[in-house]
Design a protein around this motif. Structure first.
Motif, PDB file in Angstrom:
ATOM      1  N   ARG A  50       0.503  -1.189  -0.291  1.00 43.75           N
ATOM      2  CA  ARG A  50       0.068   0.361   0.273  1.00 43.75           C
ATOM      3  C   ARG A  50       0.488   1.090   0.324  1.00 43.75           C
ATOM      4  O   ARG A  50       0.312   2.679  -0.287  1.00 43.75           O
ATOM      5  CB  ARG A  50      -1.240  -0.193   1.144  1.00 43.75           C
ATOM      6  N   ASN A  51       2.251   1.436   0.853  1.00 43.00           N
ATOM      7  CA  ASN A  51       2.548   2.635   0.812  1.00 43.00           C
ATOM      8  C   ASN A  51       3.208   2.354  -0.160  1.00 43.00           C
ATOM      9  O   ASN A  51       3.408   3.888  -0.793  1.00 43.00           O
ATOM     10  CB  ASN A  51       4.336   2.553   2.264  1.00 43.00           C
ATOM     11  N   ARG A  66       1.742   1.559  -3.783  1.00 42.77           N
ATOM     12  CA  ARG A  66       0.686   2.338  -4.402  1.00 42.77           C
ATOM     13  C   ARG A  66       1.017   4.286  -3.860  1.00 42.77           C
ATOM     14  O   ARG A  66       1.124   4.564  -4.587  1.00 42.77           O
ATOM     15  CB  ARG A  66      -0.911   1.614  -4.071  1.00 42.77           C
ATOM     16  N   ARG A  67       1.472   4.278  -2.803  1.00 41.57           N
ATOM     17  CA  ARG A  67       0.892   5.602  -1.952  1.00 41.57           C
ATOM     18  C   ARG A  67       2.172   6.765  -2.450  1.00 41.57           C
ATOM     19  O   ARG A  67       1.942   7.691  -3.396  1.00 41.57           O
ATOM     20  CB  ARG A  67       1.048   6.032  -0.791  1.00 41.57           C
ATOM     21  N   ASP A 113       0.955   7.335  -6.284  1.00 41.70           N
ATOM     22  CA  ASP A 113       0.023   8.172  -6.121  1.00 41.70           C
ATOM     23  C   ASP A 113       0.755   9.603  -6.425  1.00 41.70           C
ATOM     24  O   ASP A 113       0.397  10.534  -6.788  1.00 41.70           O
ATOM     25  CB  ASP A 113      -0.808   7.934  -5.235  1.00 41.70           C
ATOM     26  N   ASP A 149      -6.335   7.620  -1.257  1.00 37.95           N
ATOM     27  CA  ASP A 149      -5.375   6.338  -0.683  1.00 37.95           C
ATOM     28  C   ASP A 149      -6.403   5.240  -0.760  1.00 37.95           C
ATOM     29  O   ASP A 149      -6.928   5.115  -0.702  1.00 37.95           O
ATOM     30  CB  ASP A 149      -5.494   6.779   0.696  1.00 37.95           C
ATOM     31  N   TYR A 166      -4.170  11.779   0.456  1.00 35.81           N
ATOM     32  CA  TYR A 166      -2.566  12.997   0.198  1.00 35.81           C
ATOM     33  C   TYR A 166      -3.145  14.862   0.804  1.00 35.81           C
ATOM     34  O   TYR A 166      -3.935  15.174   0.718  1.00 35.81           O
ATOM     35  CB  TYR A 166      -2.835  13.174  -0.889  1.00 35.81           C
ATOM     36  N   ALA A 187       1.247  11.717   2.270  1.00 38.17           N
ATOM     37  CA  ALA A 187       0.492  10.302   1.905  1.00 38.17           C
ATOM     38  C   ALA A 187       0.461  10.317   3.451  1.00 38.17           C
ATOM     39  O   ALA A 187       1.067  10.780   4.439  1.00 38.17           O
ATOM     40  CB  ALA A 187       0.643   8.922   1.338  1.00 38.17           C
ATOM     41  N   ALA A 237       0.554   6.792   5.593  1.00 34.55           N
ATOM     42  CA  ALA A 237       0.878   6.023   5.182  1.00 34.55           C
ATOM     43  C   ALA A 237       1.134   5.237   6.724  1.00 34.55           C
ATOM     44  O   ALA A 237       1.361   5.077   8.081  1.00 34.55           O
ATOM     45  CB  ALA A 237       2.678   6.516   4.701  1.00 34.55           C
TER      46      ALA A 237
END
Length: 123
Positions: free
Chosen positions: A25-26, A28-29, A32, A85, A96, A110, A113
């Motif tokens: 997931r981080n 992906r952040r 983004d 997110d 964000y 983010a 995070a």
């Protein structure tokens, strides 16, 4: 059967899937934030360096989304859609944030995070 169960538990604990999912997931952040920062700077360049034409007119920290600072119109030509997110993002609060300092350096954050990682990009 007990030995196989013990080995499965040891392997499961060693792999620590919760941490791996948080790391994904981080990741992906980071992607983004890079997309947001690139789109924001393209907007600034297209508007002769004007940050206010791209939706930011002060040095406050703003949460991106309809509840605080909605940049979806300004960044629409540069993004297919506004990133959210992947765990907590909504239209009202994308997860964000943006802050432009006195030196006109834009920093995207983010907000959610995980694993103590500070996910932010500046340019």
């Amino acid at each position: 059967i007990v030995i196989i169960a013990l080995l499965a538990v040891v392997v499961f604990v060693a792999l620590d899937p919760a941490t791996r999912f948080a790391d994904a997931r981080n990741s992906r952040r980071w992607k983004d934030l890079n997309s947001l920062l690139t789109a924001f700077h393209e907007c600034v360049i297209d508007n002769a360096g004007s940050y206010s034409a791209c939706g930011v007119s002060d040095t406050s920290l703003h949460v991106l989304g309809t509840s605080d600072l909605d940049l979806s119109d300004e960044l629409a030509p540069y993004l297919k859609q506004m990133p959210l997110d992947n765990l907590t993002g909504t239209a009202a609060d994308s997860g964000y944030s943006i802050q432009v300092d006195a030196n006109n350096i834009a920093t995207f954050y983010a907000d959610d995070a995980e694993n103590g990682v500070n996910v932010q990009l500046s340019r």
